[in-house]
Write a protein that holds these residues in place. Sequence first.
Motif, PDB file in Angstrom:
ATOM      1  N   PRO A   1       0.827  -1.223   0.000  1.00  0.00           N
ATOM      2  CA  PRO A   1       0.000   0.000   0.000  1.00  0.00           C
ATOM      3  C   PRO A   1       0.853   1.262   0.000  1.00  0.00           C
ATOM      4  CG  PRO A   1      -0.644  -1.538   1.749  1.00  0.00           C
ATOM      5  CD  PRO A   1       0.665  -2.014   1.212  1.00  0.00           C
ATOM      6  N   THR A   2       0.255   2.321  -0.514  1.00  0.00           N
ATOM      7  CA  THR A   2       0.795   3.678  -0.361  1.00  0.00           C
ATOM      8  C   THR A   2      -0.073   4.420   0.637  1.00  0.00           C
ATOM      9  OG1 THR A   2      -0.548   4.480  -2.201  1.00  0.00           O
ATOM     10  CG2 THR A   2       1.677   3.672  -2.722  1.00  0.00           C
ATOM     11  N   PHE A   3       0.506   5.486   1.250  1.00  0.00           N
ATOM     12  CA  PHE A   3      -0.162   6.133   2.384  1.00  0.00           C
ATOM     13  C   PHE A   3      -0.356   7.611   2.105  1.00  0.00           C
ATOM     14  CE2 PHE A   3       2.041   2.451   3.993  1.00  0.00           C
ATOM     15  CZ  PHE A   3       1.144   1.886   4.877  1.00  0.00           C
ATOM     16  N   THR A   4      -1.492   8.128   2.521  1.00  0.00           N
ATOM     17  CA  THR A   4      -1.779   9.569   2.547  1.00  0.00           C
ATOM     18  C   THR A   4      -2.430   9.893   3.875  1.00  0.00           C
ATOM     19  OG1 THR A   4      -3.929   9.225   1.481  1.00  0.00           O
ATOM     20  CG2 THR A   4      -2.034   9.752   0.043  1.00  0.00           C
ATOM     21  N   TRP A   5      -2.415  11.189   4.233  1.00  0.00           N
ATOM     22  CA  TRP A   5      -2.962  11.638   5.524  1.00  0.00           C
ATOM     23  C   TRP A   5      -3.926  12.796   5.301  1.00  0.00           C
ATOM     24  CZ3 TRP A   5      -2.158   9.806  10.518  1.00  0.00           C
ATOM     25  CH2 TRP A   5      -1.181   8.801  10.656  1.00  0.00           C
ATOM     26  N   ARG A   6      -4.904  12.863   6.206  1.00  0.00           N
ATOM     27  CA  ARG A   6      -5.768  14.029   6.303  1.00  0.00           C
ATOM     28  C   ARG A   6      -5.627  14.622   7.686  1.00  0.00           C
ATOM     29  NH1 ARG A   6     -11.517  12.273   3.430  1.00  0.00           N
ATOM     30  NH2 ARG A   6     -10.638  11.833   1.343  1.00  0.00           N
ATOM     31  N   ARG A   7      -5.621  15.955   7.694  1.00  0.00           N
ATOM     32  CA  ARG A   7      -5.550  16.676   8.977  1.00  0.00           C
ATOM     33  C   ARG A   7      -6.748  17.609   9.054  1.00  0.00           C
ATOM     34  NH1 ARG A   7      -1.292  21.381  10.701  1.00  0.00           N
ATOM     35  NH2 ARG A   7      -2.079  21.681  12.830  1.00  0.00           N
ATOM     36  N   ASN A   8      -7.513  17.427  10.117  1.00  0.00           N
ATOM     37  CA  ASN A   8      -8.736  18.216  10.324  1.00  0.00           C
ATOM     38  C   ASN A   8      -9.642  18.121   9.101  1.00  0.00           C
ATOM     39  OD1 ASN A   8      -7.773  19.009  12.846  1.00  0.00           O
ATOM     40  ND2 ASN A   8      -6.731  20.805  11.993  1.00  0.00           N
ATOM     41  N   GLY A   9      -9.708  16.892   8.489  1.00  0.00           N
ATOM     42  CA  GLY A   9     -10.606  16.645   7.358  1.00  0.00           C
ATOM     43  C   GLY A   9     -10.071  17.075   6.021  1.00  0.00           C
ATOM     44  N   LYS A  10      -8.865  17.666   5.955  1.00  0.00           N
ATOM     45  CA  LYS A  10      -8.305  18.136   4.699  1.00  0.00           C
ATOM     46  C   LYS A  10      -7.021  17.379   4.391  1.00  0.00           C
ATOM     47  CE  LYS A  10     -10.165  22.826   5.250  1.00  0.00           C
ATOM     48  NZ  LYS A  10      -9.825  24.261   5.319  1.00  0.00           N
ATOM     49  N   PHE A  11      -6.681  17.307   3.084  1.00  0.00           N
ATOM     50  CA  PHE A  11      -5.467  16.614   2.672  1.00  0.00           C
ATOM     51  C   PHE A  11      -4.250  17.271   3.317  1.00  0.00           C
ATOM     52  CE2 PHE A  11      -1.869  16.378  -0.328  1.00  0.00           C
ATOM     53  CZ  PHE A  11      -1.619  15.012  -0.245  1.00  0.00           C
ATOM     54  N   PHE A  12      -3.373  16.439   3.897  1.00  0.00           N
ATOM     55  CA  PHE A  12      -2.173  16.940   4.577  1.00  0.00           C
ATOM     56  C   PHE A  12      -0.986  16.696   3.647  1.00  0.00           C
ATOM     57  CE2 PHE A  12       0.950  16.278   8.293  1.00  0.00           C
ATOM     58  CZ  PHE A  12       1.264  17.620   8.308  1.00  0.00           C
ATOM     59  N   ASN A  13      -0.476  17.797   3.095  1.00  0.00           N
ATOM     60  CA  ASN A  13       0.634  17.717   2.143  1.00  0.00           C
ATOM     61  C   ASN A  13       1.940  17.626   2.922  1.00  0.00           C
ATOM     62  OD1 ASN A  13       2.437  17.861   0.048  1.00  0.00           O
ATOM     63  ND2 ASN A  13       1.334  19.516  -1.027  1.00  0.00           N
ATOM     64  N   ILE A  14       2.454  16.418   2.988  1.00  0.00           N
ATOM     65  CA  ILE A  14       3.672  16.201   3.785  1.00  0.00           C
ATOM     66  C   ILE A  14       4.883  16.814   3.116  1.00  0.00           C
ATOM     67  CG2 ILE A  14       5.159  14.382   4.720  1.00  0.00           C
ATOM     68  CD1 ILE A  14       2.658  12.617   4.840  1.00  0.00           C
ATOM     69  N   GLY A  15       4.933  16.804   1.794  1.00  0.00           N
ATOM     70  CA  GLY A  15       6.111  17.289   1.090  1.00  0.00           C
ATOM     71  C   GLY A  15       6.372  18.762   1.282  1.00  0.00           C
ATOM     72  N   LYS A  16       5.352  19.566   1.619  1.00  0.00           N
ATOM     73  CA  LYS A  16       5.558  20.998   1.773  1.00  0.00           C
ATOM     74  C   LYS A  16       6.112  21.385   3.135  1.00  0.00           C
ATOM     75  CE  LYS A  16       2.174  22.723  -1.562  1.00  0.00           C
ATOM     76  NZ  LYS A  16       1.000  23.612  -1.751  1.00  0.00           N
ATOM     77  N   ASP A  17       6.087  20.476   4.098  1.00  0.00           N
ATOM     78  CA  ASP A  17       6.556  20.796   5.461  1.00  0.00           C
ATOM     79  C   ASP A  17       7.872  20.078   5.702  1.00  0.00           C
ATOM     80  OD1 ASP A  17       6.968  21.260   8.153  1.00  0.00           O
ATOM     81  OD2 ASP A  17       4.836  21.117   8.645  1.00  0.00           O
ATOM     82  N   PRO A  18       8.975  20.804   5.802  1.00  0.00           N
ATOM     83  CA  PRO A  18      10.288  20.130   5.973  1.00  0.00           C
ATOM     84  C   PRO A  18      10.415  19.412   7.305  1.00  0.00           C
ATOM     85  CG  PRO A  18      10.503  22.509   6.234  1.00  0.00           C
ATOM     86  CD  PRO A  18       9.111  22.272   5.750  1.00  0.00           C
TER      87      PRO A  18
END
Length: 1372
Positions: free
Chosen positions: A72-89
């Motif tokens: 599987p591949t993984f994605t996250w949501r934060r507070n119901g919205k897509f959490f873009n991990i790549g933008k946060d170092p």
Amino acid sequence: MLGQGRRVALTLVSLLLLLWHEATTIEVPQDPKIQQDLKQPPTIVKQSVKDYIVDPRDNIIIECEAKGNPVPTFTWRRNGKFFNIGKDPRVTMRKRSGTLEIGFRSGGRPEDYEGEYQCFAENDLGIALSNKILLRVSKAPLWPKEVLEPVLVTEGSPLVLTCNPPPGLPPPFTFWMNSGMTPIPQDKRVSMGVNGDLYFSNVMAQDAHTDYSCNARFLFTHTIQQKNPFTLKVQTNTPYNETSYNASDPYGGRKVAETTPTFLSPSGTESSKMVLRDEKLLLECIAAGLPTPTIKWFKKGGDLPGRKVKFENFNKTLKIVSVSEEDAGSYVCMANNRLGSIRHTIFVEVKAAPYWLDKPTDLVLAPDENGRLVCRANGNPKPTIQWLVNGQLIESSPPNPSRQVLGDTIIFRSVQMGSSAVYQCNASNQHGYLLANAFVSVLDLPPRMLGPKNQLIKVIENNRTFLDCPFFGSPLPELRWFKNGQGSGLDGGQYRVYINGTLEIKRARVEDEGTYTCVASNILGTAENQVRLEVKEPTRIVRAPEHESAVRGSTVLFNCKVKSDPSLPVTVTWTKDDKVLHLGWRLKKDDESLTITNVHEGDEGTYTCTAKSEIDQDSASARLTVLEEASLNPSVSSALPADRPDPPMDLDLSDLLARSVRLTWIPGNDHRSSIKEFLVQFEEDRWEPGRWQNLSTYPGDLNSVILQLAPFVNYQFRVIAINSVGQSQPSRPSPRYRTSGAAPDAIPKDLRGWGSMKDNMEITWEPLLDLERNGPDLQYDVWWRRKDTGEEWNNVTTEGTKHVVHPTNTYVPYEVKIRARNEFGPGPESNLVIGYSGEDKPTDAPTDLRVSKVESTKVNIHWKSVDPDSVLGEFKEYRLYYWRESSMVPGLVVDKEKKTRGFYSTTSEPSAVLTDLVPYSKYKMFMVVANNRFESPPSNTVELNTKEGVPDTPRFFRINRRNLDTLYLEWDKPLEPNGILIGYQLKYLTVNGSRVGRPHLETFFPNATDFTLRLPDRSTRYKFFLSALTQVGAGEVYAVESPHFANEENFIDTTDLVELTDTSLASPFTPTPPPLVTVPPTTLPPTTISTSTSTAPPTTTSSTTTTTITTTTEATTITTAATTTTTAPVRVTTRRTDQNVLVVPGREIWNLTVEPNSNYANVTWKHNFPAGSSEFVLEFTLDSDKTVKIVPVKQQPPIRVADLIAGAKYHLKVYSHELNNISKNVTFKTAYIDQVDIATQGWFIGLMCAIALIILILLIVCFIKRSRGGKYPVRDKKDLPLDSVDQKDPEGSFDYHSDEDNKPLQGSQTSLDGNVKESDDSLVDYGEGGDGQFNEDGSFIGQYTVKKDKDETEGNESSEATSPVNAIYSLA
């Protein structure tokens, strides 16, 4: 009309469900090949908790891991919205995982990442969801700054000190302490509430303090914050004196108004509380009033659940750890004192977050199969069920004609490939939610065989046999078995096929041999595998070993003939007492038997023959009994000896009653010794499982007995038979029998009441034994009351073994009693026991301490007693502390350690005698009165001086050295002179065996510590008696005796031993040998000693020693006298037959010979054991302390044994390691080294004097030579040219042919013009004078000082020869 339509629809749905056939769910095997090829939707296997609180000092880790194929591949949501991990170092995701790591090394605040997170794991077949993870950062806020005014309260009034801790995350743990970091004592009157406030039911004057401080401990940050302290001031009618406090009258006689109870928390008469299922319920009632009210709890409409309810905080808090729906209801707390009572009702409502009734599980289906997912949950209120597919609401997902949602169930019909997905069930109400993932996977897979190919199975004839054929496929294949590729499928009769593919052959026969083929088939294909079956004959022992009884030294044969299948190799092994048997020259094994030759006691035991093939085994056992030597009476010798009985058999239980059962057994073989008694043992599986305990013994003629049992025990029994030989093995255990429960019969023992503090009493007792419990939920009812007051009993029920009564008056008697109770009711009450509350420090001290009749070691003491009421406890003793302040002997240092002596007296003016004092010393002492815990203040201190006494023995007294003509005695002063020493007296006399000579007396001055005694006769021995003297008299005597010389060791040993003697000094006395005793012809053969004389050098003096050996057997005494001529080294040879050991015919040890030296010995012997067949052991026993030294020997004699003690007597035993009953013994003595003090020998003194004289002459010659030419002419010849005779050698150095005295010092340098240059390192240049002296560490004394002028230096140089130090240097 509408209602009628609904009923019709429901009827149709019900008919569809009845007609619909659901396929069995396919179980995917864990075979790695299957798992690798099998496509599978994702499954969440690890995730963080829903309510996730993190430490702000650490990195944040949010876990999410899943499995599936593809990965599987993984994605996250934060507070119901897509959490873009790549933008946060700061945020990274672990490889092959969905776990997030948020780091703060480069800055950032953890609070910025608070929120609700949800993980999505996705592959080609579906999407799985994690729970919604609420991430919060732990907080430990500071206490708000506030100025607390002093709290003023009237004595007897209630009080609440509020805490109001800062709201932390998670909430802090609160507690109250004072400024000394000591917890505030809490009791029935003062306690902390659940909210952290400190409640006073009534305030007392001693509560007035300035440091009541509430503390909050935050668990995550491990910090404690303290609130500003409260100052409590108490108004009283009259001044309060803290020292006059008494627990029996806490108000000190002041009039304080009593009040009826009122509730401080909760307020009013009713309140309510809501609690969630499985959480902790805490109900609290804190009441005010004077006297302090007691709290009791009730439940309306029923009893409190005894197993779940616990009372805490002095009965003010009711706690139920895990709440369930039946715990809802009305709880009543009642507070009462002697003025009245009040009640408060708490209505408890139990709600529930959703919990699973039927959690959905993964579903694997084949195409065109049916299935269903069920999601059932319960809660209060009833939770709503919501379905999602791949993370989307099922209502908004693409339609699927094979899927139908019916409330909490999804029905699948005729599923097709490509309809795999992950379904989520969400059950929620206002108190929480549940989320479960369950995938539906549609597989089409042809059959596969999972087991090994062409397996060979070997089985024993007539045994039950299983042929395995694991397989897998989708749709689930149909499996059929065939034999030898012919006929229809095997099933029924002799065969049975299981659903997992296993074929059972109920009884394998020879005709069942062959090749079996299993074929699995479905619509996608077939697969097959073969299993070859071979049926073998069983392995059997057809001639088993039998029990044998053999005479020691004979030969025994155990049979073990085996019959087995010809195609199976069989190995036969033997064991003895279940241990591997090591074969050797005595124990030999062939194909059908085991032979033991030269049997001895060590061979006795149980021998087991085991025949083992690769598929089965058989074993048989027999016991070998070794007999003593056969009796001369044939009838006796033919009789077998008695043996231990066989264990009883066939234990049976009958007449089953609550407290008894009948046990019956069949006795085993008694083996020629009648059974004296039977021992019945039991084991129970609740308290000490696996431990067998003795129950009772019964006469040997009984085999059926009634056993008395304890209630609530799961028994099993076994029986041991006992005869004159010993105990049998235990029987097999009986069936188990569980007795019913009952109230306890036993009363707790060792009930006592005692005070650990001045205002309490601890009631303790011994708990009941496990077998005395009689039932579950064991508790103890404890009662107590003041003795002789007539007050009502106080009581408590507890599971522990201690209860503390607090507060109490100081040292007052209480009546105490106890009983045990369990689930079935209470047991009997104990007798009344008198206990006492705690003791306090006595207030009065003994007075008028004085002494009289002072002597050297004792003195009479007198004092006046104290008032018994001032002891404040049990009067134990008057305790005298005394210590030695100093000694009146000048310069003697003493130990000032305090000592104590106790005296028990109830008179008004007691007296006693104090003994064991040290004479001639200054003492100080004082006295206290003591109870069991405390001492009173000290009395007046008394000083005294003891009188002079006789001294102790000298510290040591020894003969420091001895030669042939003198004895040198040395001693030291006594440790305790006990006065002024005036001298020593020495008495000595000669001793010769039992005869003593005339005593002599010598006296010495006090400073004398040695004495030299000239010996008139070298062989004379003396005994000395030394004592010290004071004016009082002579002290204790110290006695020593002069040591033996080497020539005094010549004596005779008449205990069957040969003694070695030192022949270096001939003894003037030769013992006369006793006459030979005639040996009667019927006696046993006498012990013989064969002697050998070794040739000695001509300078060796020989001596003759008579050795007497006495051997006693029954009433016959044999005495043999032999004359042995000994020389150095002494050789002793013995040969004897041990009448107490039956020697194996043909095996013998003889001619044991020892050649001793000072610290080693050469040992030889002869034997007729086969070469390499036996290992010998040399056992040396030191005669002085019986220590044993074992020397194993593998090589043949002679043997040299080292590390022996010079001049010591040894007993040597040589025996065979394998036949330890064949041995020989001898006693010998190592040589004594007579160490003569070389310093007292004349030749040595003369040699030393000659050497000293030669050294002195050399020193004088060197001194004269130095005086003539002691001045080195370096400076005089500095400016002169070289003499003509001075030649320069080819290497460039100069050879001076002048006088030796005129040579320059070694190490001086030569100038370029050939003149001698003074050394730059001359000691004279730096010395203080002319002496080149060094410190102890080798440094210059006057290092780097200013140079002297030339004349002064030269003058010093010329004076060096007169210094003895420099004269010695000149020799070098």
